[in-house]
Design a protein around this motif. Structure first.
Motif, PDB file in Angstrom:
ATOM      1  N   GLN A  13       0.865  -1.183   0.000  1.00  0.00           N
ATOM      2  CA  GLN A  13       0.000   0.000   0.000  1.00  0.00           C
ATOM      3  C   GLN A  13       0.900   1.231   0.000  1.00  0.00           C
ATOM      4  O   GLN A  13       2.022   1.193   0.518  1.00  0.00           O
ATOM      5  CB  GLN A  13      -0.915   0.028   1.227  1.00  0.00           C
ATOM      6  CG  GLN A  13      -1.921  -1.102   1.307  1.00  0.00           C
ATOM      7  CD  GLN A  13      -2.795  -0.997   2.543  1.00  0.00           C
ATOM      8  OE1 GLN A  13      -3.422   0.037   2.783  1.00  0.00           O
ATOM      9  NE2 GLN A  13      -2.830  -2.050   3.341  1.00  0.00           N
ATOM     10  N   ALA A  14       0.400   2.331  -0.564  1.00  0.00           N
ATOM     11  CA  ALA A  14       1.212   3.553  -0.647  1.00  0.00           C
ATOM     12  C   ALA A  14       0.325   4.784  -0.580  1.00  0.00           C
ATOM     13  O   ALA A  14      -0.810   4.786  -1.058  1.00  0.00           O
ATOM     14  CB  ALA A  14       2.030   3.565  -1.933  1.00  0.00           C
ATOM     15  N   ALA A  15       0.856   5.823   0.038  1.00  0.00           N
ATOM     16  CA  ALA A  15       0.187   7.125   0.096  1.00  0.00           C
ATOM     17  C   ALA A  15       1.247   8.204  -0.061  1.00  0.00           C
ATOM     18  O   ALA A  15       2.371   8.066   0.437  1.00  0.00           O
ATOM     19  CB  ALA A  15      -0.562   7.299   1.408  1.00  0.00           C
ATOM     20  N   CYS A  16       0.916   9.271  -0.758  1.00  0.00           N
ATOM     21  CA  CYS A  16       1.822  10.405  -0.943  1.00  0.00           C
ATOM     22  C   CYS A  16       1.143  11.683  -0.493  1.00  0.00           C
ATOM     23  O   CYS A  16      -0.066  11.850  -0.649  1.00  0.00           O
ATOM     24  CB  CYS A  16       2.233  10.546  -2.415  1.00  0.00           C
ATOM     25  SG  CYS A  16       3.346   9.275  -2.997  1.00  0.00           S
ATOM     26  N   ASP A  17       1.929  12.585   0.069  1.00  0.00           N
ATOM     27  CA  ASP A  17       1.414  13.889   0.474  1.00  0.00           C
ATOM     28  C   ASP A  17       2.599  14.829   0.626  1.00  0.00           C
ATOM     29  O   ASP A  17       3.762  14.409   0.552  1.00  0.00           O
ATOM     30  CB  ASP A  17       0.629  13.793   1.787  1.00  0.00           C
ATOM     31  CG  ASP A  17      -0.447  14.870   1.888  1.00  0.00           C
ATOM     32  OD1 ASP A  17      -0.394  15.833   1.086  1.00  0.00           O
ATOM     33  OD2 ASP A  17      -1.318  14.758   2.757  1.00  0.00           O
ATOM     34  N   ALA A  18       2.303  16.105   0.846  1.00  0.00           N
ATOM     35  CA  ALA A  18       3.352  17.105   1.033  1.00  0.00           C
ATOM     36  C   ALA A  18       3.622  17.299   2.518  1.00  0.00           C
ATOM     37  O   ALA A  18       2.705  17.273   3.336  1.00  0.00           O
ATOM     38  CB  ALA A  18       2.924  18.433   0.419  1.00  0.00           C
ATOM     39  N   ILE A  19       4.904  17.477   2.841  1.00  0.00           N
ATOM     40  CA  ILE A  19       5.294  17.781   4.220  1.00  0.00           C
ATOM     41  C   ILE A  19       6.239  18.967   4.193  1.00  0.00           C
ATOM     42  O   ILE A  19       6.782  19.334   3.165  1.00  0.00           O
ATOM     43  CB  ILE A  19       5.975  16.578   4.917  1.00  0.00           C
ATOM     44  CG1 ILE A  19       7.281  16.206   4.186  1.00  0.00           C
ATOM     45  CG2 ILE A  19       5.044  15.386   4.984  1.00  0.00           C
ATOM     46  CD1 ILE A  19       8.099  15.154   4.920  1.00  0.00           C
ATOM     47  N   GLY A  20       6.455  19.563   5.372  1.00  0.00           N
ATOM     48  CA  GLY A  20       7.372  20.696   5.476  1.00  0.00           C
ATOM     49  C   GLY A  20       6.714  21.995   5.051  1.00  0.00           C
ATOM     50  O   GLY A  20       5.521  22.050   4.721  1.00  0.00           O
ATOM     51  N   SER A  21       7.514  23.064   5.049  1.00  0.00           N
ATOM     52  CA  SER A  21       7.005  24.376   4.669  1.00  0.00           C
ATOM     53  C   SER A  21       8.109  25.162   3.982  1.00  0.00           C
ATOM     54  O   SER A  21       9.298  24.852   4.102  1.00  0.00           O
ATOM     55  CB  SER A  21       6.505  25.151   5.905  1.00  0.00           C
ATOM     56  OG  SER A  21       7.564  25.352   6.826  1.00  0.00           O
ATOM     57  N   GLY A  22       7.699  26.183   3.243  1.00  0.00           N
ATOM     58  CA  GLY A  22       8.671  27.029   2.562  1.00  0.00           C
ATOM     59  C   GLY A  22       9.547  26.237   1.614  1.00  0.00           C
ATOM     60  O   GLY A  22       9.089  25.340   0.905  1.00  0.00           O
TER      61      GLY A  22
END
Length: 230
Positions: A13-22
């Motif tokens: 199974q896999a999921a992608c998302d954005a992390i961090g800032s700037g």
């Protein structure tokens, strides 16, 4: 992108998302996988199949994917990813080329020291930062350094060896090519909103981001296009 992850051997199974800032905002991947999966191998596999800006800069192995009451993936419940959790014991640079690479990585990653077996991406590196590394190395070494080289050789020891193989008989770094300060492409002025547009394109495709993109100012839109071009 998640389909590409699921095509990697051992990924269930896999999921992608954005992390961090700037400037530190980047793609991350959470994987439910078979025991012993090597995320470095997954990263190299994706680097051969996807554009560099679509390769996640951070990975986490989880036992299961969190779900909402309706049975959908609960992205807000995905566990945080800690950079550098798998770092090896510190091994200092041994050659002038390794010393130069360590100094470049330390500056770009904001680290006080970098060992030659530390993985660039495990330390918080991602595609935009890898672009800065390549820009600096091209100017300092006078070589056509490919961005893929950073993905395939993400440690200083391996990258230095690859660079030496690419320039047999040449001293590296070249003594007559000083590295000018500020020569790397920087993204410190990139806002979270602009990077979210970039990540929306990568995660959901062009159509998903078009509506948001039309609401940007011309200057913001140009900056997003610049990042995508990189």
């Amino acid at each position: 992108m998640e389909a590409a992850l699921l095509a990697c051997p051992g990924v269930r199974q896999a999921a992608c998302d954005a992390i961090g800032s700037g400037a530190d905002r980047r793609l991350a991947a959470w994987l439910v996988a078979d025991a012993g999966l090597d995320t470095a191998l997954v990263r190299r596999t994706l680097a051969r199949r996807l554009p560099d800006h679509m390769v996640p800069g951070a990975f986490a192995l989880v036992d299961h994917m969190p779900q909402t009451p309706t049975g959908k993936l609960d992205r807000k419940a995905l566990p945080p990813i800690v950079d550098g959790g798998d770092r090896q014991a510190f091994a200092p640079p041994e050659t002038p080329l390794q010393e130069m690479l360590a100094a470049v990585w330390a500056d770009i990653l904001g680290r006080s020291r970098i060992g030659i077996f530390d993985n660039f991406f495990d330390l918080g590196g991602h595609s935009l930062l890898a672009t800065r590394v390549v820009s600096l190395l091209r100017g300092r070494l006078g070589l056509d350094v490919a961005l893929m080289m950073v993905f395939e050789r993400p440690t200083i020891a391996d990258l230095a060896a690859a660079l030496e193989d690419a320039a047999p008989g040449r001293p590296l770094p070249a003594p007559d090519r000083p590295m000018a300060a500020g020569s790397a492409d920087r993204f410190d002025d990139v806002s979270d909103d602009q990077l979210d547009l970039v990540l929306a394109r990568l995660l959901g495709g062009q159509a998903q981001a078009e509506d948001d993109f039309t609401r940007t100012t011309p200057a913001q839109g140009n900056r997003v296009e610049e990042i995508m071009a990189k």
